[in-house]
Design a protein around this motif. Structure first.
Motif, mmCIF file in Angstrom:
data_model
loop_
_atom_site.group_PDB
_atom_site.id
_atom_site.type_symbol
_atom_site.label_atom_id
_atom_site.label_comp_id
_atom_site.label_asym_id
_atom_site.label_seq_id
_atom_site.Cartn_x
_atom_site.Cartn_y
_atom_site.Cartn_z
ATOM 1 N N THR A 193 0.837 -1.196 0.000
ATOM 2 C CA THR A 193 0.000 0.000 0.000
ATOM 3 C C THR A 193 0.875 1.250 0.000
ATOM 4 O OG1 THR A 193 -1.720 -1.155 1.189
ATOM 5 C CG2 THR A 193 -1.780 1.236 1.257
ATOM 6 N N MET A 194 0.476 2.244 -0.784
ATOM 7 C CA MET A 194 1.252 3.475 -0.887
ATOM 8 C C MET A 194 0.502 4.614 -0.217
ATOM 9 S SD MET A 194 2.414 3.108 -4.840
ATOM 10 C CE MET A 194 3.006 1.535 -5.482
ATOM 11 N N THR A 195 1.188 5.768 -0.173
ATOM 12 C CA THR A 195 0.521 6.960 0.346
ATOM 13 C C THR A 195 -0.457 7.486 -0.692
ATOM 14 O OG1 THR A 195 2.299 8.327 -0.535
ATOM 15 C CG2 THR A 195 2.508 7.595 1.740
ATOM 16 N N LYS A 196 -1.458 8.227 -0.237
ATOM 17 C CA LYS A 196 -2.444 8.788 -1.160
ATOM 18 C C LYS A 196 -1.751 9.743 -2.127
ATOM 19 C CE LYS A 196 -6.482 9.791 0.403
ATOM 20 N NZ LYS A 196 -7.660 10.449 1.046
ATOM 21 N N ALA A 197 -2.053 9.591 -3.424
ATOM 22 C CA ALA A 197 -1.421 10.433 -4.445
ATOM 23 C C ALA A 197 -1.790 11.897 -4.206
ATOM 24 C CB ALA A 197 -1.850 9.999 -5.836
ATOM 25 N N PRO A 198 -0.803 12.778 -4.134
ATOM 26 C CA PRO A 198 -1.072 14.184 -3.804
ATOM 27 C C PRO A 198 -1.382 15.052 -5.014
ATOM 28 C CG PRO A 198 1.277 13.829 -3.903
ATOM 29 C CD PRO A 198 0.648 12.519 -4.264
ATOM 30 N N GLY A 199 -1.769 14.465 -6.138
ATOM 31 C CA GLY A 199 -1.965 15.222 -7.363
ATOM 32 C C GLY A 199 -3.232 16.045 -7.378
ATOM 33 N N THR A 200 -3.468 16.726 -8.516
ATOM 34 C CA THR A 200 -4.663 17.536 -8.727
ATOM 35 C C THR A 200 -5.875 16.614 -8.821
ATOM 36 O OG1 THR A 200 -3.280 19.084 -9.967
ATOM 37 C CG2 THR A 200 -5.669 19.325 -10.169
ATOM 38 N N VAL A 201 -6.869 16.832 -7.974
ATOM 39 C CA VAL A 201 -7.983 15.889 -7.824
ATOM 40 C C VAL A 201 -8.726 15.660 -9.140
ATOM 41 C CG1 VAL A 201 -10.189 15.480 -6.658
ATOM 42 C CG2 VAL A 201 -8.263 16.455 -5.396
ATOM 43 N N ASP A 202 -8.928 16.721 -9.926
ATOM 44 C CA ASP A 202 -9.687 16.591 -11.171
ATOM 45 C C ASP A 202 -9.008 15.666 -12.177
ATOM 46 O OD1 ASP A 202 -11.525 18.310 -10.120
ATOM 47 O OD2 ASP A 202 -10.744 20.087 -11.138
ATOM 48 N N PHE A 203 -7.727 15.408 -11.990
ATOM 49 C CA PHE A 203 -6.983 14.569 -12.926
ATOM 50 C C PHE A 203 -6.581 13.227 -12.300
ATOM 51 C CE2 PHE A 203 -6.653 18.801 -14.543
ATOM 52 C CZ PHE A 203 -6.587 18.681 -15.914
ATOM 53 N N MET A 204 -7.106 12.914 -11.134
ATOM 54 C CA MET A 204 -6.731 11.702 -10.421
ATOM 55 C C MET A 204 -7.730 10.574 -10.675
ATOM 56 S SD MET A 204 -3.881 11.829 -8.591
ATOM 57 C CE MET A 204 -3.244 12.433 -10.138
ATOM 58 N N PRO A 205 -7.251 9.332 -10.880
ATOM 59 C CA PRO A 205 -8.152 8.183 -11.014
ATOM 60 C C PRO A 205 -8.691 7.761 -9.651
ATOM 61 C CG PRO A 205 -5.880 7.458 -11.100
ATOM 62 C CD PRO A 205 -5.835 8.948 -11.043
ATOM 63 N N PRO A 206 -9.734 6.948 -9.601
ATOM 64 C CA PRO A 206 -10.336 6.581 -8.315
ATOM 65 C C PRO A 206 -9.395 5.841 -7.384
ATOM 66 C CG PRO A 206 -11.317 5.343 -10.132
ATOM 67 C CD PRO A 206 -10.503 6.426 -10.738
ATOM 68 N N GLU A 207 -8.497 4.986 -7.942
ATOM 69 C CA GLU A 207 -7.641 4.194 -7.050
ATOM 70 C C GLU A 207 -6.629 5.053 -6.305
ATOM 71 O OE1 GLU A 207 -5.472 4.033 -11.090
ATOM 72 O OE2 GLU A 207 -7.535 3.989 -10.340
ATOM 73 N N ALA A 208 -6.290 6.223 -6.847
ATOM 74 C CA ALA A 208 -5.306 7.084 -6.200
ATOM 75 C C ALA A 208 -5.894 7.857 -5.034
ATOM 76 C CB ALA A 208 -4.726 8.063 -7.215
ATOM 77 N N LEU A 209 -7.226 7.908 -4.957
ATOM 78 C CA LEU A 209 -7.886 8.689 -3.909
ATOM 79 C C LEU A 209 -8.358 7.822 -2.746
ATOM 80 C CD1 LEU A 209 -9.976 11.037 -6.232
ATOM 81 C CD2 LEU A 209 -7.728 11.458 -5.227
ATOM 82 N N ASP A 210 -8.081 6.495 -2.809
ATOM 83 C CA ASP A 210 -8.436 5.616 -1.693
ATOM 84 C C ASP A 210 -7.584 5.955 -0.478
ATOM 85 O OD1 ASP A 210 -10.232 4.367 -3.325
ATOM 86 O OD2 ASP A 210 -8.882 2.711 -3.848
ATOM 87 N N ASP A 211 -8.085 5.552 0.681
ATOM 88 C CA ASP A 211 -7.320 5.790 1.913
ATOM 89 C C ASP A 211 -6.023 4.979 1.929
ATOM 90 O OD1 ASP A 211 -9.193 7.577 2.855
ATOM 91 O OD2 ASP A 211 -10.378 6.015 3.851
ATOM 92 N N SER A 212 -6.064 3.771 1.383
ATOM 93 C CA SER A 212 -4.872 2.926 1.302
ATOM 94 C C SER A 212 -4.669 2.530 -0.159
ATOM 95 C CB SER A 212 -5.026 1.679 2.183
ATOM 96 O OG SER A 212 -5.220 2.036 3.535
ATOM 97 N N PRO A 213 -4.200 3.458 -0.988
ATOM 98 C CA PRO A 213 -4.175 3.217 -2.436
ATOM 99 C C PRO A 213 -3.066 2.255 -2.870
ATOM 100 C CG PRO A 213 -3.147 5.307 -1.954
ATOM 101 C CD PRO A 213 -3.674 4.794 -0.644
ATOM 102 N N ILE A 214 -3.336 1.548 -3.946
ATOM 103 C CA ILE A 214 -2.335 0.758 -4.650
ATOM 104 C C ILE A 214 -2.430 1.168 -6.121
ATOM 105 C CG2 ILE A 214 -1.595 -1.545 -5.361
ATOM 106 C CD1 ILE A 214 -2.757 -2.630 -2.786
ATOM 107 N N TYR A 215 -1.358 1.697 -6.678
ATOM 108 C CA TYR A 215 -1.427 2.200 -8.043
ATOM 109 C C TYR A 215 -0.088 2.034 -8.736
ATOM 110 C CZ TYR A 215 0.375 6.239 -5.439
ATOM 111 O OH TYR A 215 1.098 7.053 -4.609
ATOM 112 N N GLY A 216 -0.097 2.250 -10.031
ATOM 113 C CA GLY A 216 1.104 2.133 -10.846
ATOM 114 C C GLY A 216 1.096 3.152 -11.964
#
Length: 721
Positions: free
Chosen positions: A219-242
């Protein structure tokens, strides 16, 4: 009071006094206390030491700021650069551990950026630290603008620039994702896409980028990017993304660039007005209004955008596939915009046949004044082979440029039907298997310009109705014949009119907007969606050196560019060849005939968003005066003109501009002629029309020509061993 940290606090900002770098021992101590756990080895410290810069001079003016830092202008060895420093407020009144953590994040970004080298990634130059008690500064290449700012400032960005921007971003992203190990940007948005003065897009701000190891599933930290450009998996509390996270964000970049609107998604769980219940929308549905606005050339990218916006990361395409689709769409657009004739397939021929059938009765009824009537015929399938073919045009003929570079070929000239009237000062345009020609029928001041059409399939000439202005230049814009500038027939006053010929009504109309400046006998070319008009006479004593352009796809008003011609000039025929704009020989008010030649990258010439003028490259003088440049070839080719030894006598020589930057004679005309109209057909033949053989003492052309010839490269012998 405690002094705040920062690059410019208490320092000179007049651009004259350099900031003094810290000592080697201080720098090493600072780095050893601030480098993150991922780069704490002695090798990493040594690498950062090797990236330290000296003699950095601040320049007044803040470029921008974000959540973590500010960006200022600096000079490094007289090169204007951008310097990024941490906000001093982030480390004021906090513990030493918290300060080190903030500096660690900044140093991590510096180290990561130092490993990257790509034309679509903003280039990291080094680290600068004024003194030990001040925060480090990252020095980068200076960029002209951001994508967000570009979209905000301009209502209509040219479509080819939009394609170029999204293609550049995809290439930069492809580099990051294929890095070893892969790097996920995590904050890809228009704010972090920066542009050069020539609109080359580069990805910036890797401060929150993440290195993704191949075996990493934690599990990674929540992606700190611009919300309007973020996919749903990056906004989870315990995100896993690539890397697919960035692919999702890239789709938002495409929507923002082509629609020129911020793609703000709608509510994920809106209220259904019919059922009164909440419904869950997919990410594509949340942005559907922006997808629907992708019109025209951008429609080709809609399937790709929808794939990239998929809720499921595994369904999204990888960035290499995205690059290939973007490049294909970009090249397809450039091909459709090209005004050069292309090989005609069977569908095009049948469409032409149907169009001729439809227009037959209208053209016959409305062409009563035609001196030489166009013969209309009914075509059947047996005749399709010969339809739309120019007489004596061999498809087996090699390309003109490649053939003339060897000694095994020569130009073979074939006589075509002569012009109905001899013409001098001749100009021509080619489209839809017809050659449109204008010219002067008399060498005197009361000359009347005619407009003739040569129809290739029927091998006949006919005349069009007068356009209302003479000394204008015929050109093809969007498949339509236009006459640009010249003098009004009724008043003889110079005009800025752009008259368009309507094939259906057989009349001239005002389909496209008029130019900003009156111009008679300007130089005109088309590049992609732009029509470029340069120079021309503006009154009886003066000619112009300015350039204006028109986007015929968007049909927006004409705009003047910042670059001027090398001299005020008129009576020249420029070309675009190998992405360069060429001028060879011209006339102006001070020196009537000139042999000078110039070139400039066409992208620099048409740059709309810079106030800085680009410089022309002076190339070797042409061997003749007032020659004809041949459009549509891969190398500049000049035909005829007046000889240098005797300016009154026409030349019959043909010269090519070679790789040695010199003009070389490659062939001859059948007879001498000057100021003729020249066009190329399918890259393997040249048609030369009208002109004159002799120039009178007063500068008037004597002996207008009616001769029309078709030239091709012919193999004269095979090389044998």
């Amino acid at each position: 009071m405690k002094q705040p940290h920062g690059l410019f606090n208490g320092e000179s900002v007049d651009g004259k006094r350099p900031l003094h770098p810290c000592s080697h021992s201080q720098l090493k101590m600072a780095m050893e206390s601030s480098i993150s756990s991922s780069i704490t080895s002695s090798m990493a410290v040594e690498k950062l030491e090797g990236l330290t810069l000296k003699e950095v001079i601040p320049v007044m003016g803040e470029i921008g700021h974000g959540a973590y830092g500010r960006v200022f202008k600096v000079k490094f060895f007289n090169t204007l650069c951008a310097a990024k420093e941490i906000h001093s407020i982030l480390v004021e009144g906090v513990t030493g551990v918290e300060t080190r953590r903030t500096v660690e994040m900044f140093m991590r970004e510096c180290y990561r950026c130092s490993l990257l080298r790509h034309p679509n990634i903003v280039q990291f130059l080094g680290i600068y630290r004024p003194t030990y008690d001040k925060l480090p500064v990252m020095v980068m290449e200076m960029m002209a603008d951001s994508l967000t700012s570009l979209v905000d400032k301009h209502d209509k960005i040219p479509i080819h620039i939009k394609f170029s921007i999204v293609h550049d971003v995809s290439l930069g992203l492809c580099y990051l994702h294929n890095h070893d190990p892969p790097i996920v940007h995590r904050d890809l948005s228009p704010n972090n896409i920066l542009l050069t003065s020539h609109h080359v897009a580069k990805i910036s701000d890797l401060g929150v980028a993440k290195v993704i190891k191949a075996d990493s599933k934690k599990t990674m930290t929540k992606a700190p990017g611009t919300v309007d450009f973020m996919p749903p998996e990056a906004l989870d509390d315990s995100p896993i993304y690539g890397p697919s996270l960035d692919v999702f964000s890239f789709a938002g970049i495409v929507l923002h660039t082509f629609n020129q609107q911020w793609p703000r998604p709608s509510s994920q769980v809106p209220l259904d007005p019919q059922s009164g219940k909440r419904v869950v929308l997919s990410e594509v549905e949340r942005r559907q209004q922006y997808v629907d606005k992708m019109r025209g050339e951008a429609e080709a990218l809609i399937p790709l955008v929808k794939e990239c916006l998929s809720d499921d990361p595994s369904v999204r395409p990888n960035i290499a596939y995205v690059c290939s689709i973007i490049e294909t769409a970009k090249e397809s657009f450039k091909k459709r915009c090209s005004t050069l004739p292309t090989t005609v397939d069977s569908m095009s021929m049948y469409k032409e046949i149907e169009q001729l059938r439809t227009e037959k009765n209208l053209l016959v009824a409305r062409n009563r004044e035609v001196e030489t009537q166009l013969t209309h015929r009914q075509f059947d399938t047996k005749e399709v082979e010969r339809v739309l073919r120019m007489p004596s045009l061999s498809e087996d003929a090699p390309p003109i440029v490649s053939a003339l570079k060897t000694t095994r070929y020569k130009m073979k000239w074939t006589q075509l039907p002569n012009l109905p009237t001899p013409l001098s000062e001749t100009y021509a345009a080619f489209s839809d298997h017809r050659i449109y020609v204008t010219g002067c029928t008399s060498p005197f001041e009361d000359a009347v310009h005619q407009i003739f059409v040569y129809d290739c399939p029927t091998n006949k000439w006919y005349r069009l109705p007068p356009s209302g202005h003479y000394y204008g230049i015929p050109h093809i814009i969007g498949g339509k014949l236009v006459i640009i500038g010249g003098r009004l027939t009724e008043t003889s006053q110079r005009t800025n009119k752009v008259s368009t010929f309507d094939k259906v009504t057989h009349k001239w109309t005002s389909h496209y907007p008029d130019m900003l400046t009156v111009r008679s006998r300007p130089g005109i070319v088309t590049y992609l969606e732009y029509v470029i008009v340069a120079g021309g006479t503006i009154d009886d004593r003066n000619c112009s050196n300015d350039i204006e352009i028109f986007n015929w796809i968007e049909n927006c008003p004409w705009t003047k560019v910042s670059t001027l011609l090398p001299f005020p000039m008129y009576a020249f025929s420029p070309i675009v060849c190998n992405e360069h704009f060429y001028i060879v020989g011209f006339s102006n008010s001070e020196m009537y005939n000139s042999r000078e030649a110039y070139s400039i990258p066409v992208e620099k010439l048409i740059s709309l968003f810079t106030k800085k003028s680009s410089s022309w490259n002076k190339i070797s003088q042409c061997p003749s005066i007032c020659p004809s440049l041949t459009p549509g070839l891969s190398t500049p080719l000049i035909i005829g003109g007046h000889t240098f030894d005797n300016e009154k006598v026409a030349s019959q020589k043909i010269y090519m501009y070679g790789s040695n930057k010199e003009w070389k004679q490659v062939s001859k005309l059948s007879s001498p002629r000057s100021q003729s109209a020249v066009i190329s057909i399918n890259n393997n033949s040249i048609v030369i029309i009208g002109g004159c053989t002799y120039m009178g003492a007063a500068g008037n052309q004597v002996g207008p020509l009616a001769t029309v010839e078709l030239g091709q490269a012919e193999l004269i012998y095979e090389t044998t061993l």
